[in-house]
Design an enzyme around this catalytic site. Sequence first.
Site, PDB file in Angstrom:
ATOM      1  CE  LYS A 129      -7.249   0.608   0.169  1.00  0.00           C
ATOM      2  NZ  LYS A 129      -7.440   0.406   1.730  1.00  0.00           N
TER       3      LYS A 129
ATOM      4  CB  SER B 282      -0.885  -0.031   1.295  1.00  0.00           C
ATOM      5  OG  SER B 282      -0.188  -0.208   2.550  1.00  0.00           O
TER       6      SER B 282
ATOM      7  CG  HIS C 154      -3.764  -1.007  -1.814  1.00  0.00           C
ATOM      8  ND1 HIS C 154      -3.649   0.503  -2.191  1.00  0.00           N
ATOM      9  CD2 HIS C 154      -3.589  -1.326  -0.505  1.00  0.00           C
ATOM     10  CE1 HIS C 154      -3.796   0.817  -0.665  1.00  0.00           C
ATOM     11  NE2 HIS C 154      -3.782   0.058   0.037  1.00  0.00           N
TER      12      HIS C 154
END
Length: 408
Positions: free
Chosen positions: A253, A194, A222
Site C-alpha cells: 500500500k 480496507s 492500510h
Amino acid sequence: MLRTEPESECRAVTDPFDKCRLPEAGVLASAGLYPYYLPVEGRPGGGEVVVGGRRVLMAGSNDYLALADDPRLKEAGAEALHRLGSGNSGSRVLNGTLALHETLEGELAAFLGHEAAMVVTTGYQANLALSALFGPRDVLFADRRIHASLIDSARLGQATLRRYRHNDMTQLAGMLEAADPQAGAIVLTEGMFSVGGDLCDLPGIAKLAARHGARVVLDSAHDAGLLGAGGRGAAEHHGLQSAVDVQTVTFSKCFGTLGGAVAGPHHVVQYLRHSARSALFSASLPPACTAAALAALDIIRTEPERRRAVMSAAERLRAGLVALGFTRAAGGTPTVSLRVGDRLTACRFWAGLLEEGVLANVMLPPAVPEGEALIRLSVTAAHTNGQVDRVLAAVAAVAGRLGLLEDA
C-alpha cells in the site's frame, strides 16, 4: 487386475468440482459487466493507467502515497536486483535471509516503535503468521469486518474465536467480561478498515484491554505510512502506540512495493521466527522488493507532504460525494465505499464508471454481506483536484443513469 462394478450397479456420486462452476461470472462477462482480473497494460503515471488500449483514471489503487512509480524506489530495486539477483531461493530460516532484510527489520521496528520486526513475503503472510500466537488456552476477540487474511489466521490458530460487531465497544466489553479469566485474551482489529476506510475505535479497545489484561494486535496494512504525524499509522493517530502489542504491516500500500512484516516485543518476534509456518515454509522477500521498501520507508519519514496531499484529495472526494447525496461517504481517509445494493447494479455502476474513464473497484458477496454490494473508490497523492473532480463527475453521471442519487 482391479475388479470393476457393472455400470448398472455404479453409485451416483457428487463431483467435488461442481462448486467450481460459476454461471454468474459467465453471464456478467457476456454482458461486459465482469469487474475482475482486468489487465492493466501500462502505467503512464499521474494517477492514470492504460486499460483496453486507452488511458483511464485509476480510482481504486491502494498506492496511497503514489510511491509505486517513484524513481527512487525503482532505482533501489534495480540496484538490489543486479547485485543480489531476482530471488533468494529459500526461506528466511534456512538460506533466504539477506542482510538487507535485517536492515529493513531494524529500521521498521524503530519507525513503528517496537522492539523487533520480522519481514515476510506478503502482507497476507504477515497476518497468517499471527496464527502462531493464537493458542488453545486463548480467546481471540475480533471485529466482524477484519480482513480475510486475519480470518484465515484465526482459523489456523487454536484460540477460541469471538466476533464482536464492528467497532461495538459495548459488545466487546461484555465479551471480555464474560470470558474465562484464566484464558489469554487477544483483541484483533484493523487500524484502518480496507473496505470502508473507517478507523477502529482504538481508544475504546485500549481502555478495555487494559481493564481486562488483554493483548492488542493491530493490522496496519492500510494506515501505516498514511496516518499519524509521522506516518506510523492509526496507533500514532490516536496517540496510543504503546497500547498496541503486536502490529502487522504490508508493503503493497503506502510502501509502493510487495512484502509485509510483523512487529512487536523481541521475544514475540523471535517466537514467530521459529513458529509461524507462513514464514518458515515460504521463500523470502526478493532483494528488489526489500530495497524498494527501505527506500519507501525513508520517503515516508522525510516527506510528510505526501500524506497531506492524499488527505487533501480524500477530503475533496468525500465532500463531493456527500454533496451528491452519498452521506455515508463522510470521513477522513482516502478510501470510501458507495453502497449500491444488488450485484447487478454494482457491476453496472462499475462498468459505467469505466466507460466514463474511471477505474474503480466493486465488492460483491461474499466479500460483503448479501444485498450490500458496493463501489470502492480511493485517491492517492498523485491525484490532482481536476482528477478528483473527474471522478465525482463520473459518479454523478453513472449514479444518475442508474437512479441511485435519490437513494444515496
